[in-house]
Design a protein around this motif. Structure first.
Motif, mmCIF file in Angstrom:
data_model
loop_
_atom_site.group_PDB
_atom_site.id
_atom_site.type_symbol
_atom_site.label_atom_id
_atom_site.label_comp_id
_atom_site.label_asym_id
_atom_site.label_seq_id
_atom_site.Cartn_x
_atom_site.Cartn_y
_atom_site.Cartn_z
ATOM 1 N N LYS A 38 5.314 -74.608 -52.035
ATOM 2 C CA LYS A 38 5.574 -73.182 -52.302
ATOM 3 C C LYS A 38 4.269 -72.452 -52.569
ATOM 4 O O LYS A 38 4.059 -71.329 -52.105
ATOM 5 N N ARG A 39 3.371 -73.105 -53.313
ATOM 6 C CA ARG A 39 2.086 -72.447 -53.618
ATOM 7 C C ARG A 39 1.253 -72.284 -52.346
ATOM 8 O O ARG A 39 0.620 -71.254 -52.140
ATOM 9 N N GLN A 42 2.460 -69.314 -50.467
ATOM 10 C CA GLN A 42 2.089 -68.047 -51.125
ATOM 11 C C GLN A 42 0.665 -67.651 -50.757
ATOM 12 O O GLN A 42 0.352 -66.469 -50.605
ATOM 13 N N GLU A 45 0.870 -66.026 -47.572
ATOM 14 C CA GLU A 45 1.570 -64.735 -47.646
ATOM 15 C C GLU A 45 0.667 -63.642 -48.216
ATOM 16 O O GLU A 45 1.073 -62.506 -48.356
ATOM 17 N N ASN A 47 -1.829 -64.378 -51.055
ATOM 18 C CA ASN A 47 -2.505 -64.761 -52.292
ATOM 19 C C ASN A 47 -3.802 -65.513 -51.945
ATOM 20 O O ASN A 47 -3.952 -66.698 -52.221
ATOM 21 N N ASN A 48 -4.726 -64.809 -51.284
ATOM 22 C CA ASN A 48 -5.980 -65.420 -50.832
ATOM 23 C C ASN A 48 -7.106 -64.395 -50.980
ATOM 24 O O ASN A 48 -6.825 -63.206 -51.194
ATOM 25 N N LYS A 51 -6.778 -61.182 -49.316
ATOM 26 C CA LYS A 51 -5.454 -60.552 -49.485
ATOM 27 C C LYS A 51 -4.792 -60.294 -48.123
ATOM 28 O O LYS A 51 -4.190 -59.258 -47.874
ATOM 29 N N LYS A 53 -2.346 -61.630 -44.819
ATOM 30 C CA LYS A 53 -1.292 -62.561 -44.382
ATOM 31 C C LYS A 53 -1.858 -63.423 -43.268
ATOM 32 O O LYS A 53 -2.507 -62.906 -42.364
ATOM 33 N N GLU A 79 11.042 -70.153 -50.463
ATOM 34 C CA GLU A 79 10.953 -68.818 -51.071
ATOM 35 C C GLU A 79 9.956 -67.910 -50.350
ATOM 36 O O GLU A 79 9.134 -67.222 -50.977
ATOM 37 N N VAL A 80 9.995 -67.943 -49.030
ATOM 38 C CA VAL A 80 9.210 -67.027 -48.200
ATOM 39 C C VAL A 80 10.114 -66.594 -47.039
ATOM 40 O O VAL A 80 11.055 -67.310 -46.715
ATOM 41 N N GLU A 345 -1.127 -78.026 -50.403
ATOM 42 C CA GLU A 345 -1.844 -76.905 -51.032
ATOM 43 C C GLU A 345 -3.354 -77.097 -50.856
ATOM 44 O O GLU A 345 -4.079 -76.169 -50.473
#
Ligand code: G3P
Ligand code: MG
Length: 356
Positions: A38-39, A42, A45, A47-48, A51, A53, A79-80, A345
């Motif tokens: 999940k991380r 994210q 999505e 969170n890098n 910023k 995608k 959860e995406v 991850e």
């Protein structure tokens, strides 16, 4: 002049980054989603550091349901947002067989035989109009496999037919067999039949036809990892069993075609999906680059023989994780990944650092 200026232009374009994730052993262990999965998503999505995608798809040798159903499951579990054009299952590329067999009777093996997710319906949605299953043949001829019986709950989903009039044009192993014994028997019955008719045998006085009835497997993984303590047999193990019995009963080598990872057809399909994603989701510059030079793809996988071999052969970068089939104690991987990391991850973090 035109072609040399185009090639100079594309030399300067940076390939936009994209990811392809294996599912079992990378994002999930059996039914359980790994927390680092999940991380990792994210990060893609947004969170890098930029910023931004970063597009991604899922390439699994699993399957057994329609891509749209798999996309819904993945969206809920990870959860995406996930759409069906981000999902390539082993049998997805079997769509390429529709021009050959779309209107001919085929025997489909494996996958759920009854709803929900009945494999026959998935094949029909791909365009195969005449799909029969081992369950249909077993219900038609219980003595063909006397060691188990069709369960009364399955009877409403059986397709009834006069099988003496059906000539199977091909066998498609759509997904893992749920009944190796019955399915091995029925596959070899068809391969040894007279012109593909169930319940017949090629006349021993006549030479065997040059062309065997074609058989296709959706993937060839010998092993795969789930939530059991030891790796499990995949469809590749099932194929070996059939090949061996076929060889011993006919004296011939069984010819077959295998789809899924690590085969090029699957990676071609995946690369094109990622290219289209980049063209549709990114700014003008990235879209131009995606059109001209294609994406720079990282495959994250746990199986060196399928995920990593396929990526290496195709020219993608690859990250091998330690959460599935690959274990350090089995020795160095046969196909060398770009990086070897603990989990998905770490794979994503390291790949982004290298690319940006
Ligand atoms: O049967 C499923 C298995 O062979 C592999 O699934 O997601 O690891 O490609 P995956
Ligand atoms: Mg895997």
């Amino acid at each position: 002049f035109l072609s040399s200026s185009v090639s100079r232009l594309s030399d300067n374009l940076q390939k936009p980054l994209a990811f392809a994730f294996d599912i079992d052993g990378v994002l999930k262990a059996g039914p359980n989603v790994l927390p680092e999965a999940k991380r990792a998503l994210q990060i893609l999505e947004g969170n890098n550091p930029r910023k931004q995608k970063i597009p991604y798809i899922f390439i699994t040798n699993g399957g057994g349901k329609h891509e749209s159903a798999r996309a819904k499951d993945l969206a809920r579990e990870l959860e995406v947002p996930v759409t069906q054009d981000q999902v390539i299952q082993a049998h997805t590329v079997m769509k390429s067989l529709v021009p050959l067999y779309g209107d001919k009777p085929i025997l489909m093996i494996g996958g759920p035989e009854t709803p929900p997710n009945a494999a026959r319906e998935v094949m029909q949605s791909y365009g195969f109009q005449n799909v029969y299953t081992a369950l249909d043949l077993h219900a038609h001829a219980p003595a063909a496999w006397p060691f188990s019986t069709v369960h009364p709950d399955q009877l409403p989903y059986v397709r009834r037919e006069d099988f003496s009039k059906i000539r199977f044009a091909a066998i498609l192993v759509f997904h893992d067999s749920r009944e190796w014994g019955r399915d091995t028997q029925i596959i070899i019955d068809i391969l040894r039949s007279h012109n593909g008719v169930f319940g017949t045998e090629h006349p021993p006085t006549e030479p065997l036809p040059d062309k065997q009835i074609p058989i296709y497997f959706s993937h060839g993984d010998l092993l795969w990892g789930n939530d059991h303590s030891v790796v499990r047999f995949g469809q590749g193990a099932f194929r070996l069993a059939i090949e061996n019995v076929y060889k011993h009963t006919t004296g011939r080598d069984m010819e077959s075609v295998v789809f899924g990872k690590p085969h090029r057809i699957t990676y071609d399909y995946a690369n094109e999906l990622l290219r289209q994603h980049l063209i549709s989701m990114s700014g003008a510059e990235t879209a131009e680059a995606a059109k001209a030079v294609g994406p720079s793809v990282w495959m994250v996988g746990d199986n060196t023989e399928s995920d990593i071999k396929g990526a290496v052969d195709f020219g993608w970068s690859s990250a091998l994780v330690r959460t599935g089939v690959y274990k350090d104690h089995n020795g160095p991987p046969n196909h060398k990944p770009t990086i070897l990391v603990d989990n998905v991850e770490q794979a994503v973090i390291e790949a982004i650092q290298r690319e940006w």
